[in-house]
Design a protein around this motif. Structure first.
Motif: not given
Ligand SMILES: NC(=O)C1=CN([C@@H]2O[C@H](COP(=O)(O)OP(=O)(O)OC[C@H]3O[C@@H](n4cnc5c(N)ncnc54)[C@H](O)[C@@H]3O)[C@@H](O)[C@H]2O)C=CC1
Ligand SMILES: CC(C)CC(=O)C(=O)O
Ligand SMILES: [Mg+2]
Length: 357
Positions: A55-59, A86-90
């Motif tokens: 969520e933090l990364a998305k916002n 890292i694969l998931g974030l990408r």
């Protein structure tokens, strides 16, 4: 401007501290929020990419990422391994375009394992597709083989896969990037063997017709691996898939002196991005205070330029890195006779000092 700071594992927290120190010294006030990721997140939340971190990364307006992974997590189920973070974030953030510039600073030609005349003045850009290929293809798994010759034996399989639109969008990114450089794109594939690569090549040729001012060439990946050490300066923009780009960018890192010098930007279609060094968590040197923080500091500069609209601040960081190298300061990985060996923290401090020199 909100930046999600995800230090991760191994040397991740050490190198991220230095990049954060540099960002805080710049002037503009950034809102930095830190969250665990990778093995560190598994330890506290039971998952390498907990919902709160995602969520933090998305916002956030941008993400500054250290590295994930450690040998102690190697026996975990694949979906719980730190690398899944890292694969998931990408994947979740559709960060499909990975920019990995390999620049050999004049001061570091002696640190490269190649001759100075081969790497001196090197400035190439590897553009790696980051959302597809064998890293994400389905089906995959380990099962009992049905092959007559090996019936019942365990077999592992991973699907190499690219859809035409995926190739097209990374192709356009590469051609656009080449327009701002020397107008040359080399597409690297294995079209002599792989169907996936045949499609890749066909799409690159079709997309290339929209960019008549850019020269498109093609190279098989095995030859590209050789040419990168034989005549790396013959390349300018290299565009390739996820797997080949992963391997070739580590190879290119050594042309610059060390993988500790190679930054990266992973961008979505709107230039929102995740910024991380191209290397991993280096568990072999973690906690020793010797990791090179410059790839992460330079990744922060890419973040300011590509996602936060602060190109002058990016220039300031890059000039400061140039200055510390001119001053002869070197972490262990780029140390050569006649230079001064410094720790991770001393290197970060020197970059901060150079910002105002
Ligand atoms: N994006 C990410 O978070 C990535 C994570 N990994 C993970 O990192 C772990 C270690 O993987 P390796 O294959 O050993 O690759 P690595 O890139 O972590 O290390 C390879 C070699 O380069 C050295 N090195 C790396 N970064 C350095 C730096 N900043 N300064 C000085 N030396 C540096 C290391 O000490 C090691 O000898 C694994 O768990 C792997 O899965 C690997 C690549 C990317
Ligand atoms: C850890 C892997 C998922 C990726 C990797 O090696 C890389 O992105 O360079
Ligand atoms: Mg890699």
């Amino acid at each position: 401007m909100k930046i999600a700071v995800l230090p991760g594992d191994g040397i991740g927290p050490e190198i991220i501290s230095e990049a954060v120190k540099v960002l805080n010294a710049l002037g503009p006030k950034f809102e930095l929020e830190t969250a665990p990721v990778g093995g560190a997140a598994y330890d506290v939340a039971g998952h390498p990419l907990p919902p709160a971190t995602l969520e933090l990364a998305k916002n956030a307006d941008a993400i500054l990422f250290g590295a994930v992974g450690d040998w102690k997590y190697d026996t975990l189920a694949r979906e719980l391994r730190p690398e899944q973070a890292i694969l998931g974030l990408r994947k979740h953030l559709e960060l499909f375009a990975n920019f990995r510039p390999a620049i050999c600073y004049d001061e570091l030609t002696a640190a490269s394992s190649l001759k100075a005349e081969i790497v001196g003045g090197l400035d190439i850009l590897i553009i790696r597709e980051l959302n597809g290929d064998i890293y994400f293809g389905q089906p995959r798994g380990i099962r009992a083989s049905e092959l007559p010759l090996f019936k019942g034996a365990r077999e592992g399989f991973d699907m190499m896969h690219y859809c035409e639109p995926e190739v097209e969008r990374i192709g356009r990114v590469a051609f656009e990037a080449a327009r701002k450089r020397s107008k040359k794109v080399c597409s690297v594939d294995k079209a002599n063997v792989l169907e996936t690569s045949q499609l890749w090549r066909e799409v690159m040729i079709r997309v290339g017709k929209d960019y008549p001012d850019v020269e498109l060439s093609h190279m098989y990946v095995d030859n590209a691996a050789m040419q990168l050490v034989k005549a790396p300066k013959a390349f300018d923009v290299v565009v390739t898939g996820n797997l080949f780009g992963d391997i070739l960018s580590d190879e290119a890192a050594m042309l610059t002196g060390s993988i500790g010098m190679l930054p990266s930007a992973s961008l979505d279609k709107n230039n929102k991005g995740l910024y991380e060094p191209s290397h991993g968590s280096a568990p072999d040197i973690a906690g020793k205070g010797i990791a090179n923080p410059l790839a992460t500091v330079l990744s922060a500069a890419m973040m300011l330029r590509y996602s936060l609209g602060l190109p002058e601040q990016a220039d300031r960081i890059e000039a400061a890195v140039q200055k510390v190298l001119t001053q002869g300061l070197r972490t262990a990985d780029i140390f050569t006779a006649g230079t001064t060996k410094v720790s991770t923290i001393q290197m970060g401090d020197a970059v901060v000092a150079a910002l105002s020199q």
